[in-house]
Design an enzyme around this catalytic site. Structure first.
Site, PDB file in Angstrom:
ATOM      1  N   LYS A 119      -9.079   3.232  18.012  1.00 16.49           N
ATOM      2  CA  LYS A 119      -8.926   4.436  18.823  1.00 16.49           C
ATOM      3  C   LYS A 119      -9.920   4.483  19.973  1.00 16.49           C
ATOM      4  O   LYS A 119     -11.095   4.141  19.807  1.00 16.49           O
ATOM      5  CB  LYS A 119      -9.128   5.675  17.957  1.00 16.49           C
ATOM      6  CG  LYS A 119      -8.219   5.686  16.769  1.00 16.49           C
ATOM      7  CD  LYS A 119      -7.216   6.787  16.790  1.00 16.49           C
ATOM      8  CE  LYS A 119      -6.270   6.567  15.622  1.00 16.49           C
ATOM      9  NZ  LYS A 119      -5.160   7.483  15.593  1.00 16.49           N
ATOM     10  N   ASN A 124      -6.289   9.778  20.526  1.00 16.79           N
ATOM     11  CA  ASN A 124      -5.300   9.095  19.706  1.00 16.79           C
ATOM     12  C   ASN A 124      -4.692   7.898  20.452  1.00 16.79           C
ATOM     13  O   ASN A 124      -3.668   7.373  20.062  1.00 16.79           O
ATOM     14  CB  ASN A 124      -4.218  10.096  19.300  1.00 16.79           C
ATOM     15  CG  ASN A 124      -3.467   9.644  18.082  1.00 16.79           C
ATOM     16  OD1 ASN A 124      -3.871   8.709  17.389  1.00 16.79           O
ATOM     17  ND2 ASN A 124      -2.344  10.276  17.823  1.00 16.79           N
ATOM     18  N   ILE A 429       0.375   4.697  -1.604  1.00 15.11           N
ATOM     19  CA  ILE A 429      -0.199   5.731  -0.742  1.00 15.11           C
ATOM     20  C   ILE A 429       0.825   6.786  -0.342  1.00 15.11           C
ATOM     21  O   ILE A 429       0.473   7.869   0.117  1.00 15.11           O
ATOM     22  CB  ILE A 429      -0.873   5.095   0.492  1.00 15.11           C
ATOM     23  CG1 ILE A 429      -1.872   4.028   0.051  1.00 15.11           C
ATOM     24  CG2 ILE A 429      -1.563   6.109   1.368  1.00 15.11           C
ATOM     25  CD1 ILE A 429      -2.911   4.495  -0.963  1.00 15.11           C
ATOM     26  N   HIS A 692      -1.287  -4.235   6.562  1.00 11.70           N
ATOM     27  CA  HIS A 692      -1.017  -4.285   7.993  1.00 11.70           C
ATOM     28  C   HIS A 692      -0.351  -5.572   8.439  1.00 11.70           C
ATOM     29  O   HIS A 692      -0.001  -5.722   9.599  1.00 11.70           O
ATOM     30  CB  HIS A 692      -2.300  -4.035   8.788  1.00 11.70           C
ATOM     31  CG  HIS A 692      -2.842  -2.661   8.528  1.00 11.70           C
ATOM     32  ND1 HIS A 692      -3.731  -2.410   7.503  1.00 11.70           N
ATOM     33  CD2 HIS A 692      -2.574  -1.473   9.097  1.00 11.70           C
ATOM     34  CE1 HIS A 692      -3.998  -1.110   7.488  1.00 11.70           C
ATOM     35  NE2 HIS A 692      -3.313  -0.526   8.434  1.00 11.70           N
TER      36      HIS A 692
HETATM   37  N1  GLN Z   1       1.174   9.183   2.913  1.00 12.40           N
HETATM   38  C1  GLN Z   1       1.230   8.510   4.168  1.00 12.40           C
HETATM   39  C2  GLN Z   1       2.033   7.229   4.028  1.00 12.40           C
HETATM   40  O1  GLN Z   1       1.965   6.606   3.040  1.00 12.40           O
HETATM   41  C3  GLN Z   1      -0.142   8.173   4.676  1.00 12.40           C
HETATM   42  C4  GLN Z   1      -0.060   7.524   6.029  1.00 12.40           C
HETATM   43  C5  GLN Z   1      -1.382   7.222   6.663  1.00 12.40           C
HETATM   44  O2  GLN Z   1      -2.371   7.064   6.015  1.00 12.40           O
HETATM   45  N2  GLN Z   1      -1.404   7.106   7.942  1.00 12.40           N
HETATM   46  O3  GLN Z   1       2.726   6.811   4.935  1.00 12.40           O
HETATM   47 ZN    ZN Z   2      -3.359   5.170   5.572  1.00 14.84          ZN
END
Ligand code: GLN
Ligand code: ZN
Length: 750
Positions: A119, A124, A429, A692
């Site tokens: 960033k 952003n 996540i 990533h």
């Molecule tokens: N819960 C979101 C996802 O899994 C979190 C995204 C993020 O950390 N940018 O896409």
């Molecule tokens: Zn993330």
């Protein structure tokens, strides 16, 4: 010679995202280099023309930008990363010879990883991080820049003002591949620029701008001294008038460091920095950034004019924006934002404000323009749209208790009782792959080609599939996969009152990627539950716990245009109360685990250390307000990524989330040492799979990462999860990688 009105910088993506489309066509081989060049040239030309025809008399020109201004500088200086040098030049059809290497650094190739992207200060926008080493030498690859500049000046005259990234800023943002110090190259970089300036002067330019936002940060005096003598050399290198531009904070340090060197002008941010400028003696031109370049509200022209008049008593003043217009959409002209529209100013409208202020300063009649603006601002201040009595009452009644839960040990005991989980629980996540089908269905639905019921059923089927796949993999805590979310902020902003979405308000996030940040215009509240139905549907497909999934208050602000008429912390608390209600509804629906994502918490951290405690106070406070209504047996998770958190462990710990998943795999789990040193007592899931890249990690790699986590974290507190959400990944890699992850947890438990 001098000028009166300008902007600090210009956007590049095009009002209709022309650059994005041109880049994608070029990468897909469906257009030529010449077509790409011609799109970029015409975007640049039309913006210059727009500035000049609006009445500005100086127009910044950063050369043809193919992706990012920092990467452009890297290419200009001949220091693209070593690893892309294996890519040969070829006939590039009008593009610079380095273009393939340039794009390889920006995006990677099948064989070569891309450079890191991060960033730009507290915005952003993402830039491509330069990779230097002790042996870096700067050669100038300036042919393209000089040709473009000559063409621009031929077209638009000497009002064209070339812009370069200043040496201090460039090196401050660089990383080195050999742990040498990038700042060691400061003198060499000044010398390289000193070779470039006469060539620029030769093309007919009169001014040159150096962007030095790093000068607003706390730079050690020894370095400032070197910066001063560097600019002294630049002043002597050519006839060009040098403008040093800072933004995002107080510009006084730049003035103090560089006054008396022969630098002819200072560009300063008078919206986010101080207006006092004690070091400015009136000797140089002050390019006064009184029009907010990074937010979308109309300027209070009377107030700005008062500031300008006061400054003018001390010395020559030109009117400008606080920073580049890169950060705001192009124009309001095609928006339909109802009453709120009159309160706003996007790029084009800001240019008109700069022009009007400059005219007013010179005594020209702009009464009508000022009148209209004054009315809009008054309307905004009094509008019931921005003030909701119920919301105000509720925020006024918040007590300290609302930001506190029982002790972590009490909660841990209650949660162990309520949620039966194995040691080292596995989870993800939140998002699972956003496939073509998902995005296609959403596009059709938005265009009205399929009805609500058909769209919803498609998403339900997707949730069912995602749950089944997680069960088959043997994950312990499941997610619904977020198929219904286009974007983690936009999804919620569309359901909250006080937020607006634009139709065309695109801003560049990086390279070809654009976002359309929503606008928070009024008091935020939640008219109805936002995620409960999706949670309920997902939970109905499984006996394993499904996490409720929300976006936290700080991130909801960081990726939006925020109100400027009240402290950010107040807006954050309003969002927090909406989330608190959502959490309560999720709990009523049966949720035992709720995750509140805060990936942006690091990003809003003020650039000046002295301002950080206030920020952290409201940021942490709003998260706690959102989550502290949860009873002991409900487990609150949070997630953080995009930055390194080693220095913010105390903050992470203050959030008091029962479990925090944190990006870690990419930097070799550096965060673990920090956790250990801090004696961290809450649950934590350092990511063991770097999501990533499409690469599937080897079993031994993940085993090893998990083992090192076990060395630093109490096994009773450790979770096993990837670095981040999986929405950009494909199913094949996702399944294969999660298998590895689950297996690593199984082995470690044994
Ligand atoms: N819960 C979101 C996802 O899994 C979190 C995204 C993020 O950390 N940018 O896409
Ligand atoms: Zn993330």
């Amino acid at each position: 010679m001098t000028f009166h009105a300008t902007v600090a910088g210009v956007p590049r993506i095009g009002p209709d995202r022309e650059l994005k489309k041109a880049l994608e066509n070029y990468w897909r081989d469906s257009s030529t280099g010449r077509q790409l060049t011609s799109t970029i040239t015409s975007l640049t030309n039309s913006y210059t023309d727009e500035l000049l025809s609006a009445g500005l008399d100086s127009a910044p020109f950063a050369g043809r930008s193919f992706y990012d201004a920092i990467l452009d500088t890297t290419a200009l200086l001949g220091v693209l990363p070593e690893r892309v040098n294996s890519i040969a030049d070829h006939d590039n059809d009008g593009l610079p010879a380095y273009i393939d290497r340039y794009f390889a650094a920006a995006r990677g190739t099948a064989e070569l990883p891309a450079s890191a992207m991060t960033k730009w200060f507290d915005t952003n926008y993402h830039y491509i991080v330069p990779e230097l080493s002790a042996d870096t030498t700067f050669t100038l690859e300036d042919q393209a820049l000089l040709e473009d500049l000559r063409d621009q000046i031929k077209r638009a005259g000497t009002a064209v003002r070339p812009v370069l990234i200043g040496p201090l800023t460039y090196l401050s943002l660089a990383r080195t591949v050999d742990s040498s110090n990038a700042i060691d190259h400061l003198e060499a970089l000044f010398e390289a620029y000193a070779r470039l300036l006469p060539r620029i002067a030769d093309r007919g330019a009169e001014w040159i701008q150096f962007d030095e936002p790093s000068l607003v940060t706390e730079v050690p005096a020894s370095i400032l001294k070197r910066v001063r003598s560097g600019y002294q050399k630049l002043v002597g290198a050519s006839e060009l008038n040098i403008l040093v531009q800072t933004y995002f904070e107080d510009g006084d340090r730049a003035i103090k460091t560089l006054s008396g060197t022969g630098v002819k002008a200072f560009g300063v941010d008078l919206v986010y920095g101080g207006t006092e400028l004690p070091s400015w003696t009136g000797e140089e031109l002050l390019v006064a950034g009184v029009v907010d370049g990074r937010n979308v509200w109309r300027t209070d022209l009377d107030k700005a004019l008062t500031t300008l008049r006061a400054l003018e008593k001390r010395g020559p003043v030109a009117v400008s924006t606080s920073c580049s217009l890169l950060h705001v959409p192009y124009t309001l002209e095609r928006e339909n934002l109802g009453e709120v529209q009159a309160w706003l100013a996007f790029g084009k409208e800001k240019i008109a404000e700069v022009a009007a202020l400059s005219k007013a300063l010179r005594g020209e009649d702009v009464a009508d323009f000022f009148h209209e603006s004054r009315e809009a601002i008054q309307h905004r201040a009094q509008s019931p749209l921005s003030h909701n009595a119920q919301v105000r009452e509720r925020t006024a009644a918040i007590t300290d208790d609302d930001r506190h839960r029982d002790s972590i040990s009490t909660r841990q005991a209650a949660q162990q009782e309520a949620i039966k989980l194995p040691p080292l629980p596995t989870t993800t996540i939140g998002s699972f792959p956003q496939t073509q089908e998902i995005r296609g269905a959403r596009a059709k639905w938005r265009r009205g080609e399929i009805d609500d019921a058909t769209y919803k059923q498609a998403m339900i089927d997707e949730v069912a599939d995602v749950i089944a796949r997680q069960e088959a993999l043997g994950l312990d805590v499941l997610v619904h996969g977020e198929p219904e979310r286009n974007d983690m902020v936009q999804y919620f902003s569309e359901q909250l009152e006080g937020y607006l979405s634009t139709d065309h308000g695109w801003v560049q996030s990086y390279g070809s990627r654009c976002v359309r940040p929503p606008i928070i215009y009024g008091d935020v509240h939640r008219p109805a539950p936002m995620t409960v139905e999706w949670y309920t549907i997902a939970q109905s497909f499984t006996d394993k716990p499904v996490k409720g999934m929300l976006t936290g208050p700080v991130t909801m602000l960081a990726w939006s245009f925020v109100r400027d008429d009240q402290p950010l912390g107040e807006t954050a608390d309003q969002v927090a109360l909406a989330l608190r209600d959502e959490i309560s509804d999720l709990i009523d629906a049966g949720a035992q685990i709720i995750q509140v994502d805060e990936p942006a918490i690091r990003e809003l951290l003020p650039l000046i250390e002295a301002n950080q405690p206030t920020y952290l106070d409201w940021a942490v406070g709003s998260f706690r307000l959102a989550t502290s209504g949860a009873p002991n047996e409900v487990q609150i998770h949070t997630h953080m990524c995009y930055s390194e958190f080693n220095e913010l462990i105390d903050t992470v710990s203050n959030l008091d989330a029962d479990v925090t998943s944190i990006e870690a795999a990419r930097n070799g789990m550096q965060v673990l040492a920090a956790l250990k040193d801090a004696g961290y007592e809450l649950g934590v899931g350092p990511g063991v799979w770097d999501i990533h890249s499409p690469r599937v990690p080897q079993q031994e790699e993940v085993d090893q990462l998990l083992q090192s986590a076990l060395d630093s974290v109490d096994p009773r507190l450790l979770w096993v999860n990837p670095d981040c959400g999986l929405k950009t990944r494909g199913w094949e890699e996702t399944t294969a990688s999660l298998k590895v992850l689950v297996e690593a947890a199984r082995k470690a438990r044994a």
